[in-house]
Design an enzyme around this catalytic site. Structure first.
Site, PDB file in Angstrom:
ATOM      1  N   ASP A  11      37.495  46.820  36.679  1.00  0.00           N
ATOM      2  CA  ASP A  11      36.869  48.150  36.733  1.00  0.00           C
ATOM      3  C   ASP A  11      36.320  48.404  38.139  1.00  0.00           C
ATOM      4  OD1 ASP A  11      34.889  46.190  36.592  1.00  0.00           O
ATOM      5  OD2 ASP A  11      33.530  47.392  35.366  1.00  0.00           O
ATOM      6  N   ASP A  16      35.045  43.515  42.114  1.00  0.00           N
ATOM      7  CA  ASP A  16      36.426  43.487  41.609  1.00  0.00           C
ATOM      8  C   ASP A  16      37.381  43.607  42.804  1.00  0.00           C
ATOM      9  OD1 ASP A  16      36.141  44.449  38.392  1.00  0.00           O
ATOM     10  OD2 ASP A  16      34.615  45.217  39.735  1.00  0.00           O
ATOM     11  N   ASN A  40      32.449  49.972  35.307  1.00  0.00           N
ATOM     12  CA  ASN A  40      31.536  50.410  36.360  1.00  0.00           C
ATOM     13  C   ASN A  40      31.525  51.937  36.499  1.00  0.00           C
ATOM     14  OD1 ASN A  40      30.562  47.886  37.249  1.00  0.00           O
ATOM     15  ND2 ASN A  40      32.458  47.532  38.392  1.00  0.00           N
ATOM     16  N   THR A 124      37.928  41.297  35.077  1.00  0.00           N
ATOM     17  CA  THR A 124      36.672  41.329  35.840  1.00  0.00           C
ATOM     18  C   THR A 124      35.844  42.561  35.469  1.00  0.00           C
ATOM     19  OG1 THR A 124      37.860  42.352  37.678  1.00  0.00           O
ATOM     20  CG2 THR A 124      37.550  39.967  37.780  1.00  0.00           C
ATOM     21  N   PHE A 165      26.454  42.724  32.142  1.00  0.00           N
ATOM     22  CA  PHE A 165      27.061  44.058  32.054  1.00  0.00           C
ATOM     23  C   PHE A 165      28.416  44.068  31.337  1.00  0.00           C
ATOM     24  CE2 PHE A 165      29.792  47.410  33.849  1.00  0.00           C
ATOM     25  CZ  PHE A 165      29.065  48.539  33.522  1.00  0.00           C
ATOM     26  N   ASN A 166      29.380  43.257  31.797  1.00  0.00           N
ATOM     27  CA  ASN A 166      30.748  43.364  31.253  1.00  0.00           C
ATOM     28  C   ASN A 166      30.789  43.102  29.750  1.00  0.00           C
ATOM     29  OD1 ASN A 166      31.798  43.929  33.765  1.00  0.00           O
ATOM     30  ND2 ASN A 166      32.413  41.822  34.190  1.00  0.00           N
ATOM     31  N   HIS A 238      30.314  38.464  42.073  1.00  0.00           N
ATOM     32  CA  HIS A 238      30.621  37.927  40.739  1.00  0.00           C
ATOM     33  C   HIS A 238      32.121  37.760  40.480  1.00  0.00           C
ATOM     34  CE1 HIS A 238      26.473  38.955  39.542  1.00  0.00           C
ATOM     35  NE2 HIS A 238      26.679  40.132  40.107  1.00  0.00           N
ATOM     36  N   ASP A 239      32.851  38.870  40.615  1.00  0.00           N
ATOM     37  CA  ASP A 239      34.225  38.893  40.106  1.00  0.00           C
ATOM     38  C   ASP A 239      35.166  37.956  40.866  1.00  0.00           C
ATOM     39  OD1 ASP A 239      33.505  40.709  38.176  1.00  0.00           O
ATOM     40  OD2 ASP A 239      34.047  42.452  39.381  1.00  0.00           O
TER      41      ASP A 239
HETATM   42  C1  BDR Z   1      29.709  42.582  36.644  1.00  0.00           C
HETATM   43  O1  BDR Z   1      29.269  43.919  36.472  1.00  0.00           O
HETATM   44  C2  BDR Z   1      29.920  44.779  37.369  1.00  0.00           C
HETATM   45  O2  BDR Z   1      29.040  45.731  37.897  1.00  0.00           O
HETATM   46  C3  BDR Z   1      30.542  43.897  38.416  1.00  0.00           C
HETATM   47  O3  BDR Z   1      31.744  44.472  38.912  1.00  0.00           O
HETATM   48  C4  BDR Z   1      30.787  42.597  37.700  1.00  0.00           C
HETATM   49  O4  BDR Z   1      32.058  42.566  37.102  1.00  0.00           O
HETATM   50  C5  BDR Z   1      28.514  41.711  36.977  1.00  0.00           C
HETATM   51  O5  BDR Z   1      27.577  41.750  35.932  1.00  0.00           O
HETATM   52 CA    CA Z   2      33.739  44.214  37.610  1.00  0.00          CA
END
Ligand code: BDR
Ligand code: CA
Length: 313
Positions: A11, A16, A40, A124, A165-166, A238-239
């Protein structure tokens, strides 16, 4: 060299985008296709961003738009983190290729069916597309080697105290994936918040001087501004850890654990609950990444970004 066939599903999103830059710059990965998901930002925006990123990095593989919304839940978008476009910051090239005329799930199914070898999926973003694939094409599970995902966290969350979040965006989808029986590599907050890129690293990346390096440095600056407000000393990319786990598992600490996704509850919806003490007596369903050699991670990223300055063969 035998390459690992992968599908990138995300996203984008700054991290990402950097994950995809890492994947394309790594000689051991064979990117079969790219799919975008609602996360996102809306899926229209993340798909457009996916096309712009692929144009920037000269990644011309089948690309498709994914699900409009989570399986059951209402969408949540992350404008505060990634901006109105979902990828605010430096100007990007307009897409120089068209999307496939099928949706993400159909495209993934086609790519997996056509692949001679089992495919690794690298999600991701929220797991909506991947869950929809598994629900619609259960017969393809045996052709999915593993799912190396960014999501969750076995110690804490970032959008609620318990949820990342994801996973929070689509817990029902995450539940389908974690209970699928397909091997999972889980790059959750436990590791991704240690995959920190510091401002001095941004400059090291910028100094590579090629067109992708300059954009990545700008993305990092943008991403860092949000995190700095929360007290971070760098940008947690993160991703990119979900990709790095395929390239250099030796720089990660991991635990084999049984992980379940909480889909109800007042406080813990979207939590990824790991059975550290094997209370349930179930076999592990995930390799949960817990630590990373940060410097080696930065070196890996730098090495991949440097390839964009090389002459094409
Ligand atoms: C995840 O949330 C998104 O905002 C980032 O792209 C990442 O995949 C981190 O919590
Ligand atoms: Ca992401």
């Amino acid at each position: 060299m035998r390459k690992i066939p992968i599908i990138l599903d995300g996203d984008p999103g700054h991290d990402d985008a950097i994950a995809w830059v890492l994947a394309k710059g790594s000689p051991t990965l064979d990117i079969l296709g790219v799919t975008a998901v609602c996360g996102n930002q809306t899926v229209e925006k993340t798909t457009y961003n996916a096309q712009r990123i692929c144009t920037l990095i000269d990644l011309h593989v089948p690309t498709a738009k994914g699900r409009l919304r989570p399986l059951i839940a209402e969408p949540i978008i992350a404008t505060t983190v990634h901006g109105e476009s979902g990828l605010d910051g430096p100007a990007l090239p307009e897409p120089d290729f068209a999307l496939e005329d099928v949706d993400a799930v159909t495209l993934m199914a086609r790519l997996i069916t056509e692949s001679k070898e089992p495919v690794t999926i690298v999600p991701t973003g929220p797991l909506t597309n991947v869950a929809a694939l598994l629900l619609a094409y259960p017969e393809l599970k045996s052709k999915i080697k593993q799912i190396s995902l960014m999501g969750g966290g076995v110690q804490y969350g970032n959008w609620t105290p318990a949820a990342e979040f994801n996973i929070l965006v689509d817990p029902e989808a995450a539940d389908v994936v974690f209970s699928s029986g397909i091997p999972i590599i889980m790059a959750g907050l436990d590791v991704t918040e240690k995959a920190m890129i510091f401002p001095e690293d941004f400059e090291r990346i910028r100094a590579l001087g090629n067109h992708v390096a300059v954009i990545v440095a700008d993305w990092l600056e943008f991403f860092y501004q949000f995190h700095r407000g929360l007290g971070y000393e760098g940008a947690p990319v993160h991703d990119a850890v979900a990709v790095a786990a395929l390239l250099k598992p030796e720089i990660m600490e991991m635990r084999d654990l049984y992980v379940e996704v909480e889909t109800s509850g007042d406080f813990c919806r979207g939590a990824t609950v790991a059975d550290f003490n094997n209370v349930l007596g179930k076999s592990p369903n995930a390799k949960v990444l817990m630590g990373i050699d940060r410097k080696a991670f930065v070196d890996l990223l730098v090495e991949a970004i440097a390839t964009y300055g090389e002459e094409k063969a």
